[in-house]
Enzyme design. Structure first.
Site, short mmCIF file in Angstrom:
data_model
loop_
_atom_site.label_atom_id
_atom_site.label_comp_id
_atom_site.label_asym_id
_atom_site.label_seq_id
_atom_site.Cartn_x
_atom_site.Cartn_y
_atom_site.Cartn_z
N HIS A 1 0.86 -1.18 0.00
CA HIS A 1 0.00 0.00 0.00
C HIS A 1 0.89 1.23 0.00
O HIS A 1 2.09 1.14 0.34
CB HIS A 1 -0.89 0.03 1.25
CG HIS A 1 -2.02 -0.96 1.21
ND1 HIS A 1 -2.99 -0.96 0.22
CD2 HIS A 1 -2.37 -1.97 2.06
CE1 HIS A 1 -3.87 -1.92 0.45
NE2 HIS A 1 -3.52 -2.56 1.56
N CYS B 1 -0.47 2.32 -4.36
CA CYS B 1 -1.30 3.50 -4.57
C CYS B 1 -0.59 4.73 -4.01
O CYS B 1 0.25 4.63 -3.12
CB CYS B 1 -2.65 3.34 -3.88
SG CYS B 1 -3.73 2.10 -4.64
#
Length: 228
Positions: free
Chosen positions: A85, A128
């Site tokens: 992430h 992301c």
């Protein structure tokens, strides 16, 4: 370009973060497909692949310091793939803590890893960098008469910039998401691995029986970018 003529290609470190139960972020379904695909491709390219699973912030920095502590003198380059992430400023450890992109790449700088000085240091970041979806855009052509941009900063003639010889490839731009499929992995890693496999010239893949020469051809094309 960089010539790939060392005794070995070098190390490829893959940091694969799946389990985020220690924080509020969800588990990254499909990331193991990315990890396995990267392992296959980089072994095929002649790298010694190292895999680290589910690293928190401290562990991410530590495994990179461990990589920097190795002797890369006989190697052509070093590769680091991070699957995790992320936020605008960096990637997330499985504890939810951020490692900034600058912290990440500085671990392999010439000051920290002299044996990688003037050698390519390649970072591929699958993460992301925000929550926005990218809207559609249409290409525009630029005028050939537009002025080029230059920097007035001077660099001593007998030195090189500390951040030279880096390639930093990210799966998305700041503030936007990066897409991942549970059954196929991420779009970025799928495309990256497919592109790396296509870098082998047809003449060598069909007629060259010297595997070392074929690998050098792949890596010479692969490392054409000098800096971030």
């Amino acid at each position: 370009t960089y010539e790939m003529k060392g005794d070995r290609r070098g190390f490829c470190l893959i940091i694969n973060n799946y389990d985020f139960r220690a924080c509020t972020l969800g588990n990254r379904e499909g990331t193991d497909i990315d990890k396995e695909r990267l392992e296959v491709v980089f072994k095929w390219l002649g790298f010694e692949v190292l895999v680290e699973q589910d690293c928190n912030r401290h562990q991410i920095l530590q495994v990179l310091r461990n990589l920097a502590a190795r002797d890369h003198t006989p190697a052509d380059c070093a590769v680091c793939c991070v699957l995790s992430h992320g936020r605008v400023e960096g990637i997330c450890g499985v504890d939810g803590e951020i490692v900034t992109f600058r912290e990440l790449i500085e671990t392999l700088s010439p000051n920290e890893c002299p044996s990688l000085c003037k050698k390519p240091k390649l970072f591929f970041i699958q993460a992301c960098r925000g929550n926005n979806n990218q809207p559609a855009a249409f290409p525009q052509t630029c005028s050939e008469d537009e002025d080029m941009l230059f920097s007035d900063a001077a660099v001593p003639r007998d030195s090189i910039p500390e951040m030279a010889d880096y390639l930093l490839a990210m799966s998305t731009v700041p503030h936007y998401v990066s897409y991942r499929e549970k059954s196929r992995g991420t779009w970025f890693i799928q495309s990256l691995c497919h592109s790396l496999q296509l870098l082998v010239p047809r003449c060598h893949s069909e007629f060259n029986t010297d595997e070392n020469e074929a690998v050098r051809d792949r890596l010479t094309v692969f490392t054409m970018a000098r800096t971030v």
